[in-house]
Design a protein around this motif. Structure first.
Motif, mmCIF file in Angstrom:
data_model
loop_
_atom_site.group_PDB
_atom_site.id
_atom_site.type_symbol
_atom_site.label_atom_id
_atom_site.label_comp_id
_atom_site.label_asym_id
_atom_site.label_seq_id
_atom_site.Cartn_x
_atom_site.Cartn_y
_atom_site.Cartn_z
ATOM 1 N N SER A 179 0.822 -1.229 0.029
ATOM 2 C CA SER A 179 -0.016 -0.088 -0.069
ATOM 3 C C SER A 179 0.755 1.491 0.157
ATOM 4 O O SER A 179 1.923 1.348 0.428
ATOM 5 N N ILE A 180 0.353 2.245 -0.678
ATOM 6 C CA ILE A 180 1.011 3.432 -0.690
ATOM 7 C C ILE A 180 1.148 4.200 0.688
ATOM 8 O O ILE A 180 2.305 4.576 0.961
ATOM 9 N N ASP A 181 0.085 4.077 1.426
ATOM 10 C CA ASP A 181 0.120 4.635 2.732
ATOM 11 C C ASP A 181 1.198 3.935 3.648
ATOM 12 O O ASP A 181 1.926 4.678 4.616
ATOM 13 N N GLY A 182 1.340 2.578 3.443
ATOM 14 C CA GLY A 182 2.212 1.842 4.261
ATOM 15 C C GLY A 182 3.768 2.392 4.023
ATOM 16 O O GLY A 182 4.710 2.590 4.894
ATOM 17 N N ILE A 183 4.171 2.782 2.601
ATOM 18 C CA ILE A 183 5.223 3.082 2.341
ATOM 19 C C ILE A 183 5.531 4.603 2.859
ATOM 20 O O ILE A 183 6.472 4.852 3.624
ATOM 21 N N TYR A 184 4.613 5.383 2.609
ATOM 22 C CA TYR A 184 4.768 6.806 3.357
ATOM 23 C C TYR A 184 5.068 6.787 4.663
ATOM 24 O O TYR A 184 5.571 7.722 5.410
ATOM 25 N N ASP A 185 4.182 6.020 5.514
ATOM 26 C CA ASP A 185 3.985 5.767 6.989
ATOM 27 C C ASP A 185 5.644 5.394 7.261
ATOM 28 O O ASP A 185 6.220 6.374 8.199
ATOM 29 N N LEU A 186 6.423 4.628 6.661
ATOM 30 C CA LEU A 186 7.709 4.561 6.877
ATOM 31 C C LEU A 186 8.675 5.760 6.625
ATOM 32 O O LEU A 186 9.572 6.057 7.417
ATOM 33 N N LEU A 187 8.298 6.360 5.375
ATOM 34 C CA LEU A 187 9.473 7.149 5.070
ATOM 35 C C LEU A 187 9.237 8.552 5.877
ATOM 36 O O LEU A 187 10.125 9.184 6.164
ATOM 37 N N TYR A 188 7.796 8.827 6.370
ATOM 38 C CA TYR A 188 7.630 9.901 7.102
ATOM 39 C C TYR A 188 8.184 9.822 8.561
ATOM 40 O O TYR A 188 8.181 10.590 9.176
ATOM 41 N N ARG A 189 8.431 8.566 9.157
ATOM 42 C CA ARG A 189 9.005 8.339 10.354
ATOM 43 C C ARG A 189 10.583 8.151 10.129
ATOM 44 O O ARG A 189 11.188 7.758 11.187
ATOM 45 N N GLY A 190 10.930 8.464 9.033
ATOM 46 C CA GLY A 190 12.510 8.707 8.899
ATOM 47 C C GLY A 190 12.991 7.247 8.692
ATOM 48 O O GLY A 190 14.389 7.408 8.549
ATOM 49 N N GLN A 191 12.488 6.294 8.374
ATOM 50 C CA GLN A 191 12.985 5.071 8.083
ATOM 51 C C GLN A 191 13.069 4.943 6.446
ATOM 52 O O GLN A 191 12.570 5.876 5.589
ATOM 53 N N LYS A 192 14.104 4.128 5.884
ATOM 54 C CA LYS A 192 14.579 3.690 4.606
ATOM 55 C C LYS A 192 13.524 2.754 4.100
ATOM 56 O O LYS A 192 12.931 1.616 4.921
ATOM 57 N N ILE A 193 13.487 2.612 2.705
ATOM 58 C CA ILE A 193 12.637 1.488 2.025
ATOM 59 C C ILE A 193 13.614 0.939 1.129
ATOM 60 O O ILE A 193 14.610 1.541 0.702
ATOM 61 N N LEU A 194 13.480 -0.587 0.915
ATOM 62 C CA LEU A 194 14.309 -1.092 -0.103
ATOM 63 C C LEU A 194 13.355 -1.473 -1.149
ATOM 64 O O LEU A 194 12.518 -2.027 -1.153
ATOM 65 N N VAL A 195 14.096 -1.223 -2.340
ATOM 66 C CA VAL A 195 13.094 -1.316 -3.535
ATOM 67 C C VAL A 195 13.898 -2.084 -4.687
ATOM 68 O O VAL A 195 15.046 -2.049 -4.936
ATOM 69 N N ILE A 196 13.166 -3.085 -5.284
ATOM 70 C CA ILE A 196 13.601 -3.827 -6.530
ATOM 71 C C ILE A 196 12.842 -3.784 -7.382
ATOM 72 O O ILE A 196 11.387 -3.835 -7.265
ATOM 73 N N SER A 197 13.322 -3.250 -8.514
ATOM 74 C CA SER A 197 12.161 -2.833 -9.395
ATOM 75 C C SER A 197 12.986 -2.692 -11.087
ATOM 76 O O SER A 197 14.187 -2.560 -11.001
ATOM 77 N N ASN A 198 12.107 -2.837 -12.090
ATOM 78 C CA ASN A 198 12.495 -2.325 -13.380
ATOM 79 C C ASN A 198 12.861 -0.866 -13.292
ATOM 80 O O ASN A 198 12.133 -0.232 -12.567
ATOM 81 N N GLN A 199 13.659 -0.320 -14.166
ATOM 82 C CA GLN A 199 13.944 0.919 -14.050
ATOM 83 C C GLN A 199 13.892 1.828 -15.596
ATOM 84 O O GLN A 199 14.436 1.004 -16.520
#
Length: 258
Positions: free
Chosen positions: A33-53
């Motif tokens: 969920s987008i909300d779940g990603i933003y929740d982590l980011l706005y708490r100052g945490q990083k996300i790990l992303v695996i993706s086509n670019q």
């Protein structure tokens, strides 16, 4: 399959993006969920992303595997398979669009959205950020302001760069006079490529836009307004298989000396 798309501050397009908490070392729990990603980011945490670019023109770059924090991300949004084929690889925020079209700010575009000037598929809200496409802006607002003063680069020049890259790659198989001839031709091609990018850099320094267009229908592919955008574009030429890393480094050094 994930339908999450991320646009980084370097204008890389990550899709479909598999997103994890950076502390999830086993990559067990995908954040869907987008909300779940933003929740982590706005708490100052990083996300790990695996993706086509992809770059702004939809060209494939190397697979992205890395950590991102809030400051690295321009926007995050959900995208359907149908939308992924509709130029959303060339999306931009309203503030970017306003700058490129010579509008005072994004509010002018917001008013056009409120008045129903855009089709539903031409705009999207990504959290607090609205995004649109080059083709949508052209349809609603017409040609980019002062386009007659812009430095135009057509897509046949991009094909020329690609052929130059292929010529670089063939040197290992050539010998003797034929090799010397090809090296000379290759150097002449490089000088032409450098000349075009030098003119583009000079245009930006003269407060003019650099516009990449399709020659067939004159459609805008990309607009650059800053030196940073131009240098980012050149830096990614090897990832697009359009120039060898050695030649790209030479081009960057030559442009920095301008």
């Amino acid at each position: 399959m994930s339908n999450i798309s991320i646009i980084t501050m370097e204008n890389r397009r990550l899709y479909p993006a598999q997103v994890y908490n950076s502390e999830d070392k086993e990559l067990i729990n995908t954040i869907v969920s987008i909300d779940g990603i933003y929740d982590l980011l706005y708490r100052g945490q990083k996300i790990l992303v695996i993706s086509n670019q992809y770059d702004q023109q939809g060209n494939n770059l190397e697979i992205f595997y890395g950590q991102l924090e809030k400051e690295d991300i321009k926007c995050i949004f959900n995208i359907s398979e149908e939308e992924s084929n509709r130029e959303l690889n060339s999306v931009m925020t309203l503030s970017e669009a306003a700058r490129k079209w010579g509008l005072s700010d994004g509010s002018t575009i917001r008013k056009a959205i409120e008045r129903g000037k855009f089709e539903k598929y031409e705009i999207k809200q990504a959290g607090d950020v609205w995004i649109t496409t080059y083709s949508a802006m052209e349809r609603v607002f017409g040609d980019i302001k002062n386009e007659e003063d812009a430095f135009i680069i057509y897509d046949d020049f991009l094909y020329y760069i690609f052929r130059h890259y292929n010529s670089d790659a063939s040197f290992d198989y050539l010998k003797g006079e034929y090799l010397e001839k090809k090296i000379k031709e290759n150097e002449e091609a490089y000088q032409y490529i450098k000349e075009v990018f030098t003119k583009a850099l000079s245009a930006i320094r003269d407060n003019r836009n650099v516009i990449f267009k399709k020659k067939r229908n004159n459609k805008v592919m990309m607009v650059m307004c800053t030196e940073k955008e131009l240098f980012h574009y050149v830096e990614y030429l090897p990832f697009r298989r359009m120039m060898s890393s050695k030649r790209c480094q030479q081009l960057l050094e030559d442009l920095r000396d301008v």
